[in-house]
Design an enzyme around this catalytic site. Structure first.
Site, PDB file in Angstrom:
ATOM      1  N   ARG A 168       0.631  -1.291   0.027  1.00  0.00           N
ATOM      2  CA  ARG A 168       0.265  -0.084  -0.300  1.00  0.00           C
ATOM      3  C   ARG A 168       1.047   1.048   0.447  1.00  0.00           C
ATOM      4  O   ARG A 168       0.260   2.156   0.584  1.00  0.00           O
ATOM      5  CB  ARG A 168      -0.989   0.246   1.002  1.00  0.00           C
ATOM      6  CG  ARG A 168      -1.533  -1.315   1.244  1.00  0.00           C
ATOM      7  CD  ARG A 168      -3.214  -1.526   0.204  1.00  0.00           C
ATOM      8  NE  ARG A 168      -3.673  -2.557   0.277  1.00  0.00           N
ATOM      9  CZ  ARG A 168      -3.325  -3.257  -0.821  1.00  0.00           C
ATOM     10  NH1 ARG A 168      -2.263  -3.536  -1.801  1.00  0.00           N
ATOM     11  NH2 ARG A 168      -4.084  -4.608   0.019  1.00  0.00           N
ATOM     12  N   GLU A 176      -4.058   3.813   7.087  1.00  0.00           N
ATOM     13  CA  GLU A 176      -4.368   3.723   5.573  1.00  0.00           C
ATOM     14  C   GLU A 176      -4.661   4.707   4.781  1.00  0.00           C
ATOM     15  O   GLU A 176      -4.507   4.782   3.577  1.00  0.00           O
ATOM     16  CB  GLU A 176      -4.650   2.013   5.087  1.00  0.00           C
ATOM     17  CG  GLU A 176      -4.766   1.991   3.507  1.00  0.00           C
ATOM     18  CD  GLU A 176      -5.316   0.590   2.631  1.00  0.00           C
ATOM     19  OE1 GLU A 176      -5.885   0.225   2.116  1.00  0.00           O
ATOM     20  OE2 GLU A 176      -4.826   0.190   3.637  1.00  0.00           O
ATOM     21  N   SER A 227     -10.899   0.666   3.449  1.00  0.00           N
ATOM     22  CA  SER A 227      -9.608   0.375   5.246  1.00  0.00           C
ATOM     23  C   SER A 227      -9.425   1.714   5.757  1.00  0.00           C
ATOM     24  O   SER A 227      -8.561   2.203   4.655  1.00  0.00           O
ATOM     25  CB  SER A 227      -8.998  -0.586   3.827  1.00  0.00           C
ATOM     26  OG  SER A 227      -9.724  -1.610   3.761  1.00  0.00           O
TER      27      SER A 227
END
Length: 321
Positions: free
Chosen positions: A193, A314, A244
């Site tokens: 990510r 995130e 998320s």
């Protein structure tokens, strides 16, 4: 506070206002695209949260994007770039200066065999659907993932054991100094990510080239739909969210740790930890950014206390403090 400091602050505010007004006039004269002043960013984020941007610009082309960035830089006005706002939490006080949104002006799509060039403003979901119908494989994992191509490349979006780094050949990036450069997959320095663009070389992904594979169209479409259905069944699509919230502290998963901590359904103001998937915070109605931030901090404190795991977000948190 001393009088001279009050005067200095007032003059600074007045100078910023003048710069913004001059910049707005210049950008309109340059006809770089859509321009809105004091635009609520709640209208431009999937969380439906966020105060106003002083200026919101949606460039109509890569060339106009570059012109807009150069004009903003010359003006001394602060610049922030967003995509479709799907992985974003914007402050209730909004964002100071100019906000560039990559959208309909940068959503071109060109297919040459198994190589596909796509604009950074195109929806990742729309891209995945389009190429699946062409019998091209490689983006089945993206079924249901919100956001733009630019954002997906920037954060190396992924699911179901795959991610953008597996299919990207190169990305066309606009850097802070106004230069445009193609970065190879290796130069993007992808990891979980993350990419080089987040901290080491801040930049805007304005286009990307993907190397895909030929496959059975029916099987590709079916796999894409299966992944999309799975997301709908396991994630809270009935309320606004930013996707998320926390990175998975592998080998464990954020949602699992939050659920084991008894936090599902915990609510602050209009924001709630989803009762369906604990790694989602949903807007139950009129939620504020401060409500979401309160939940994020509560999760961090509780999981660290109960499980000794430090949770990292995130979602990107931006805007005035």
């Amino acid at each position: 506070m001393e009088l001279h400091k009050l005067v200095d602050k007032r003059l600074y505010r007045e100078r910023k206002v003048i710069n913004l007004k001059d910049l707005a006039i210049k950008l309109r004269e340059m006809n770089v695209g859509s321009l809105k002043e004091n635009e609520p960013l709640a209208n431009h984020t999937s969380m439906k949260i966020g105060g106003p941007a002083d200026l919101l610009i949606e460039p109509s082309s890569i060339e106009n994007l570059k012109k807009a960035v150069e004009a903003i830089k010359e003006s001394g006005v602060k610049l922030t770039v967003i995509g479709r706002g799907s992985n974003l939490l914007v402050s209730d006080k909004g964002i100071e200066g100019a906000v560039i949104k990559l959208g309909s002006g940068l959503d071109d799509l060109e297919i040459e065999g198994t190589k596909v060039t796509v604009g950074g403003g195109l929806s990742l979901v729309n891209f995945a659907i389009t190429i699946s119908r062409k019998g091209l494989s490689g983006l089945e994992f993206a079924g249901g993932i919100p956001g733009s191509i630019g954002g997906a490349v920037y954060m190396n979006a992924g699911a179901h054991g795959s991610d953008i780094s597996q299919i990207l050949e190169k990305a066309y990036v606009l850097f802070e100094d106004g230069s445009l450069e193609w970065l190879s997959k290796e130069e993007m320095r992808f990891s979980y990510r993350t990419s080089v663009l987040q901290k080491e070389r801040p930049g805007i992904v304005v286009a990307a080239v993907f190397q895909l594979k030929e496959g059975n169209k029916e099987e590709i479409v079916a796999e894409l739909q299966k992944n999309k259905d799975y997301r709908k069944e396991t994630q809270p699509y009935n309320f606004p969210s930013c996707g998320s919230v926390f990175r998975n502290p592998l080998p464990d998963h954020a949602g699992n740790l939050i659920e084991k901590s008894g936090l599902k359904g915990h609510q602050i103001g209009g924001a709630q930890i989803s009762e369906l998937h604990a790694n989602f915070i949903v807007n139950k109605g009129n939620a504020k950014a401060e409500d979401v931030l309160g939940l994020i901090q509560h999760v961090k404190d509780t999981v660290l206390d109960l499980h000794g795991v430090k949770m990292e977000t995130e979602v990107e948190i931006i805007g005035r403090k």
